[in-house]
Motif scaffolding. Structure first.
Motif, PDB file in Angstrom:
ATOM      1  N   MET A 176       0.821  -1.212   0.000  1.00  0.00           N
ATOM      2  CA  MET A 176       0.000   0.000   0.000  1.00  0.00           C
ATOM      3  C   MET A 176       0.859   1.269   0.000  1.00  0.00           C
ATOM      4  O   MET A 176       0.655   2.174  -0.810  1.00  0.00           O
ATOM      5  CB  MET A 176      -0.939   0.007   1.209  1.00  0.00           C
ATOM      6  CG  MET A 176      -2.027  -1.037   1.159  1.00  0.00           C
ATOM      7  SD  MET A 176      -3.195  -0.768  -0.199  1.00  0.00           S
ATOM      8  CE  MET A 176      -4.068   0.684   0.352  1.00  0.00           C
TER       9      MET A 176
ATOM     10  N   ASN B 178      11.224   3.108   5.090  1.00  0.00           N
ATOM     11  CA  ASN B 178      10.658   1.851   5.581  1.00  0.00           C
ATOM     12  C   ASN B 178      11.583   1.313   6.666  1.00  0.00           C
ATOM     13  O   ASN B 178      12.794   1.517   6.609  1.00  0.00           O
ATOM     14  CB  ASN B 178      10.538   0.841   4.433  1.00  0.00           C
ATOM     15  CG  ASN B 178       9.719  -0.371   4.827  1.00  0.00           C
ATOM     16  OD1 ASN B 178       8.521  -0.256   5.091  1.00  0.00           O
ATOM     17  ND2 ASN B 178      10.363  -1.528   4.908  1.00  0.00           N
ATOM     18  N   ARG B 179      10.994   0.633   7.667  1.00  0.00           N
ATOM     19  CA  ARG B 179      11.812   0.093   8.761  1.00  0.00           C
ATOM     20  C   ARG B 179      12.962  -0.742   8.203  1.00  0.00           C
ATOM     21  O   ARG B 179      14.111  -0.586   8.590  1.00  0.00           O
ATOM     22  CB  ARG B 179      10.918  -0.756   9.691  1.00  0.00           C
ATOM     23  CG  ARG B 179      11.666  -1.424  10.813  1.00  0.00           C
ATOM     24  CD  ARG B 179      10.724  -2.195  11.708  1.00  0.00           C
ATOM     25  NE  ARG B 179      10.049  -3.291  10.992  1.00  0.00           N
ATOM     26  CZ  ARG B 179       9.210  -4.146  11.568  1.00  0.00           C
ATOM     27  NH1 ARG B 179       8.928  -4.018  12.847  1.00  0.00           N
ATOM     28  NH2 ARG B 179       8.646  -5.116  10.858  1.00  0.00           N
ATOM     29  N   THR B 180      12.635  -1.599   7.248  1.00  0.00           N
ATOM     30  CA  THR B 180      13.675  -2.403   6.613  1.00  0.00           C
ATOM     31  C   THR B 180      14.058  -1.702   5.307  1.00  0.00           C
ATOM     32  O   THR B 180      13.215  -1.553   4.410  1.00  0.00           O
ATOM     33  CB  THR B 180      13.125  -3.813   6.293  1.00  0.00           C
ATOM     34  OG1 THR B 180      12.454  -4.292   7.459  1.00  0.00           O
ATOM     35  CG2 THR B 180      14.212  -4.777   5.899  1.00  0.00           C
TER      36      THR B 180
ATOM     37  N   LYS C 147      13.234  -2.542   1.330  1.00  0.00           N
ATOM     38  CA  LYS C 147      11.996  -2.195   0.616  1.00  0.00           C
ATOM     39  C   LYS C 147      12.100  -0.811  -0.019  1.00  0.00           C
ATOM     40  O   LYS C 147      11.581  -0.568  -1.104  1.00  0.00           O
ATOM     41  CB  LYS C 147      10.790  -2.225   1.574  1.00  0.00           C
ATOM     42  CG  LYS C 147      10.269  -3.613   1.878  1.00  0.00           C
ATOM     43  CD  LYS C 147       8.781  -3.563   2.271  1.00  0.00           C
ATOM     44  CE  LYS C 147       8.275  -4.948   2.607  1.00  0.00           C
ATOM     45  NZ  LYS C 147       8.451  -5.321   4.021  1.00  0.00           N
TER      46      LYS C 147
ATOM     47  N   VAL D 133       1.781   1.498   7.797  1.00  0.00           N
ATOM     48  CA  VAL D 133       2.300   0.228   8.312  1.00  0.00           C
ATOM     49  C   VAL D 133       1.151  -0.636   8.812  1.00  0.00           C
ATOM     50  O   VAL D 133       0.004  -0.197   8.867  1.00  0.00           O
ATOM     51  CB  VAL D 133       3.341   0.445   9.442  1.00  0.00           C
ATOM     52  CG1 VAL D 133       4.483   1.304   8.947  1.00  0.00           C
ATOM     53  CG2 VAL D 133       2.700   1.044  10.688  1.00  0.00           C
TER      54      VAL D 133
ATOM     55  N   GLY E 140      -3.373   3.619   7.528  1.00  0.00           N
ATOM     56  CA  GLY E 140      -3.654   2.186   7.700  1.00  0.00           C
ATOM     57  C   GLY E 140      -5.078   1.983   8.191  1.00  0.00           C
ATOM     58  O   GLY E 140      -5.815   2.949   8.427  1.00  0.00           O
ATOM     59  N   ASN E 141      -5.452   0.724   8.359  1.00  0.00           N
ATOM     60  CA  ASN E 141      -6.821   0.422   8.791  1.00  0.00           C
ATOM     61  C   ASN E 141      -6.916   0.431  10.308  1.00  0.00           C
ATOM     62  O   ASN E 141      -7.139  -0.600  10.929  1.00  0.00           O
ATOM     63  CB  ASN E 141      -7.237  -0.956   8.279  1.00  0.00           C
ATOM     64  CG  ASN E 141      -7.981  -0.850   6.962  1.00  0.00           C
ATOM     65  OD1 ASN E 141      -8.520   0.205   6.620  1.00  0.00           O
ATOM     66  ND2 ASN E 141      -8.016  -1.940   6.233  1.00  0.00           N
TER      67      ASN E 141
HETATM   68  P1  NBP Z   1       1.180  -4.587   5.957  1.00  0.00           P
HETATM   69  O1  NBP Z   1      -0.094  -4.401   6.728  1.00  0.00           O
HETATM   70  O2  NBP Z   1       1.526  -5.945   5.499  1.00  0.00           O
HETATM   71  O3  NBP Z   1       2.373  -4.007   6.847  1.00  0.00           O
HETATM   72  C1  NBP Z   1       3.717  -4.118   6.430  1.00  0.00           C
HETATM   73  C2  NBP Z   1       4.452  -2.822   6.682  1.00  0.00           C
HETATM   74  O4  NBP Z   1       4.408  -2.471   8.079  1.00  0.00           O
HETATM   75  C3  NBP Z   1       5.915  -2.938   6.308  1.00  0.00           C
HETATM   76  O5  NBP Z   1       6.328  -1.712   5.759  1.00  0.00           O
HETATM   77  C4  NBP Z   1       6.565  -3.191   7.665  1.00  0.00           C
HETATM   78  O6  NBP Z   1       7.917  -2.839   7.701  1.00  0.00           O
HETATM   79  C5  NBP Z   1       5.766  -2.257   8.506  1.00  0.00           C
HETATM   80  N1  NBP Z   1       5.904  -2.459   9.976  1.00  0.00           N
HETATM   81  C6  NBP Z   1       5.431  -3.451  10.756  1.00  0.00           C
HETATM   82 BR1  NBP Z   1       4.594  -4.954  10.143  1.00  0.00          BR
HETATM   83  N2  NBP Z   1       5.706  -3.283  12.049  1.00  0.00           N
HETATM   84  C7  NBP Z   1       6.408  -2.138  12.110  1.00  0.00           C
HETATM   85  C8  NBP Z   1       6.996  -1.431  13.174  1.00  0.00           C
HETATM   86  N3  NBP Z   1       6.897  -1.862  14.435  1.00  0.00           N
HETATM   87  N4  NBP Z   1       7.658  -0.288  12.885  1.00  0.00           N
HETATM   88  C9  NBP Z   1       7.765   0.146  11.627  1.00  0.00           C
HETATM   89  N5  NBP Z   1       7.201  -0.484  10.556  1.00  0.00           N
HETATM   90  C10 NBP Z   1       6.530  -1.615  10.798  1.00  0.00           C
HETATM   91  O7  NBP Z   1       1.203  -3.590   4.696  1.00  0.00           O
HETATM   92  P2  NBP Z   1       0.062  -3.245   3.615  1.00  0.00           P
HETATM   93  O8  NBP Z   1      -0.668  -4.437   3.173  1.00  0.00           O
HETATM   94  O9  NBP Z   1       0.748  -2.361   2.633  1.00  0.00           O
HETATM   95  O10 NBP Z   1      -0.971  -2.362   4.450  1.00  0.00           O
HETATM   96  C11 NBP Z   1      -0.598  -1.171   5.104  1.00  0.00           C
HETATM   97  C12 NBP Z   1      -1.782  -0.614   5.852  1.00  0.00           C
HETATM   98  O11 NBP Z   1      -2.805  -0.305   4.920  1.00  0.00           O
HETATM   99  C13 NBP Z   1      -2.415  -1.574   6.856  1.00  0.00           C
HETATM  100  O12 NBP Z   1      -2.826  -0.850   7.974  1.00  0.00           O
HETATM  101  C14 NBP Z   1      -3.593  -2.131   6.114  1.00  0.00           C
HETATM  102  O13 NBP Z   1      -4.623  -2.565   6.987  1.00  0.00           O
HETATM  103  C15 NBP Z   1      -4.017  -0.928   5.299  1.00  0.00           C
HETATM  104  N6  NBP Z   1      -4.771  -1.224   4.088  1.00  0.00           N
HETATM  105  C16 NBP Z   1      -4.419  -2.257   3.282  1.00  0.00           C
HETATM  106  C17 NBP Z   1      -5.116  -2.514   2.128  1.00  0.00           C
HETATM  107  C18 NBP Z   1      -4.707  -3.649   1.234  1.00  0.00           C
HETATM  108  O14 NBP Z   1      -5.423  -3.889   0.248  1.00  0.00           O
HETATM  109  N7  NBP Z   1      -3.604  -4.334   1.497  1.00  0.00           N
HETATM  110  C19 NBP Z   1      -6.171  -1.689   1.764  1.00  0.00           C
HETATM  111  C20 NBP Z   1      -6.497  -0.615   2.561  1.00  0.00           C
HETATM  112  C21 NBP Z   1      -5.783  -0.393   3.726  1.00  0.00           C
HETATM  113  P3  NBP Z   1       9.056  -3.928   7.328  1.00  0.00           P
HETATM  114  O15 NBP Z   1       9.122  -3.908   5.839  1.00  0.00           O
HETATM  115  O16 NBP Z   1      10.254  -3.412   7.983  1.00  0.00           O
HETATM  116  O17 NBP Z   1       8.580  -5.247   7.871  1.00  0.00           O
END
Ligand code: NBP
Length: 481
Positions: free
Chosen positions: A13, A32-34, A37, A74, A101-102
């Motif tokens: 996202m 991004n934390r990592t 990406k 995130v 985020g959600n």
């Molecule tokens: P994810 O929900 O899979 O989250 C992954 C991201 O969160 C990565 O960038 C990860 O960093 C980061 N992260 C986490 Br996990 N813990 C962290 C921490 N403690 N500190 C810093 N970064 C952290 O990603 P997504 O699917 O792109 O969704 C993002 C948001 O958007 C969510 O809230 C989701 O509910 C919302 N959303 C998603 C959709 C959809 O269709 N997917 C639609 C609408 C809204 P890393 O790379 O370092 O692990």
């Protein structure tokens, strides 16, 4: 170069939102934390615009023009709090932190208060449209302070979906309002999907048509008043053939629907507010039932259907009946969702414009649909409209669909086909339009066993019958308990 906007959290996202800003000519700071990406985004999409990549959060914050606008994308929950805690000491008064985020709206209310103490604007923003929407234009529902929207709004509107030139993004209301309406959007999405699934199941079991044939029906429906993203993709899923087995993919997918929780939150909140959102609730429970494996196994061979073989006389007429039942039930589900928004707006002091809500859901988001225009028009005619289905247009739609809707629900019940969303929507319709409800008897019962009192149709006040004594009635006055 100072960036106009920053995105931290570059999973699907965040990455696509950042690319969307860049493609619209905005300089975007990314983090991004990592770091891998961040690097991948630059390697794979760096040429799409101007990205300012940072490995540390400090550098990321420093790369932004003031007042800083930072979108956190995130995983919702503790991850969001962790990022906020790291960010706050690096920010200055007037900076804007957006959680896209959600998040659950009570968390957003808490975070907004927390950041306000530091002189920071916190914007809880719903974003809908999934991965594809984030890249090409989502529907965006930002809450927070109106002041923050002055500088943030134009950027968000720029990257949002457009319908007839109008952005699918508008200021929703204070603190948790943005995440609240996103939650209800997702609840409506649950209802929409359940209704579609019931329509498919009825046609399949009623007419014996194959998934591919039913796909054609959905494609046809998508050129009429039901036109919507979900109807369109239903045809796509039904048409898909599994490469391994050669069967329709829908026949090899396990029939247990999962959920991430926004439907549950919507229903929990509706219970708190006392708003009957039966369509969304039944859709949420239907997913739970599908996943109740031990119960389903216990029931399967024991509990009879008690029905005879189903024979639909005229398949075309039946399909049209199902279409009408779907349309009427869908209108009820939306009407209930908009009631919940109105109730929450009053309860939490948000002053949400429901017509604007329908307008920004016309494009970008999962429930995007042609008939949302009609909802906007209904609220333009009367912004205080107490019941969407009582608007002239929607009352007309339901009147046209009513006979078919009753036939379908009755037929489903007689033939043992579960249609919880179709039938509960019809029960709601009959309940809300009734002159008298048996709630009067419930009040009588409550008074008998608990002296809870009742009100009368013919005079003001509160009354109690001496059930254990001479059964005379006494006026107990006071408010209604
Ligand atoms: P994810 O929900 O899979 O989250 C992954 C991201 O969160 C990565 O960038 C990860 O960093 C980061 N992260 C986490 Br996990 N813990 C962290 C921490 N403690 N500190 C810093 N970064 C952290 O990603 P997504 O699917 O792109 O969704 C993002 C948001 O958007 C969510 O809230 C989701 O509910 C919302 N959303 C998603 C959709 C959809 O269709 N997917 C639609 C609408 C809204 P890393 O790379 O370092 O692990």
């Amino acid at each position: 170069q100072q960036a106009e906007i920053g995105v931290t959290g570059l999973a699907v996202m965040g990455r696509n939102l950042a690319r969307n800003f860049a493609r619209h000519g905005h300089v975007v700071a990314i983090h991004n934390r990592t770091f891998a990406k961040t690097q991948a985004l630059i390697d794979e999409a760096g040429s799409e615009g101007t990205f300012v990549a940072s490995e540390s959060l400090e550098d990321f914050v420093a790369s932004l023009a003031r007042p800083r606008k930072i979108i956190i994308m995130v995983k919702a929950g503790p991850g969001t709090d962790a990022v906020i805690d790291e960010l706050v000491p690096l920010l200055e008064e007037g900076d804007i932190v957006v959680d896209a985020g959600n998040a659950h709206f009570p968390d957003t209310i808490r975070r907004e208060q927390q950041l306000a103490e530091h002189g920071l604007h916190f914007v809880g923003s719903g974003v809908s449209g999934g991965e594809e929407g984030a890249l090409n234009g989502p529907s965006i529902m930002p809450g927070g302070s109106r002041k923050s929207y002055e500088s943030l709004g134009p950027l968000l509107e720029d990257i949002s979906a457009k319908v007839d030139g109008t952005p699918c993004c508008t200021y929703i209301g204070p603190d948790g309002a943005g995440h609240f309406v996103k939650m209800v959007h997702n609840g409506i999405e649950y209802a929409d999907m359940q209704l579609i699934a019931e329509a498919y199941d009825l046609i399949r079991r009623g007419t014996g048509k194959s998934p591919a044939e039913i796909a054609d029906i959905f494609t046809e429906w998508n050129s009429g008043e039901l036109e919507s993203f979900l109807i369109e993709i239903t045809a796509e899923v039904l048409r898909q053939v599994d490469a391994e087995s050669g069967e329709a993919l829908v026949d090899v997918i396990l029939d247990q629907a999962e959920q991430k929780g926004t439907g549950r939150w919507t229903v929990q909140n509706a219970l708190d507010l006392g708003v009957p959102i039966t369509g969304i609730a039944e859709a949420t429970f239907a997913r739970a039932l599908s996943g109740s494996v031990p119960q389903r196994e216990a029931a399967r061979d024991i509990l009879p259907a008690g029905t005879v073989e189903w024979h639909v006389e005229d398949p075309d007429a039946f399909v049209e009946d199902v279409r009408r039942a779907l349309y009427a039930s869908k209108v009820v589900a939306y009407s209930q969702g908009f009631d919940q928004i109105a109730a929450a707006s009053d309860e939490y002091g948000w002053d949400i414009d429901r017509g604007a809500m329908a307008r920004i859901w016309r494009g970008g988001c999962i429930i995007r649909a042609r008939f949302l225009n009609r909802i906007t028009e209904a609220y333009e005619r009367d912004e205080k409209l107490p019941l969407l289905i009582a608007d002239d247009f929607f009352a007309g739609v339901i009147t046209e669909c009513l006979e078919a809707w009753r036939r379908v629900v009755a037929g489903a019940a007689q033939n043992g086909i579960p249609t919880p969303a179709f039938s509960s929507s019809l029960a709601y319709y009959d309940g809300v339009r009734a002159d008298r409800l048996p709630a009067a008897l419930i009040q009588g019962l409550r008074d008998l066993f608990g002296a809870h009192t009742y009100r009368r149709v013919d005079k003001d006040g509160t009354f109690h019958t001496e059930w254990g004594g001479d059964r005379s009635e006494t006026a107990v006055g006071g408010g209604f308990k």
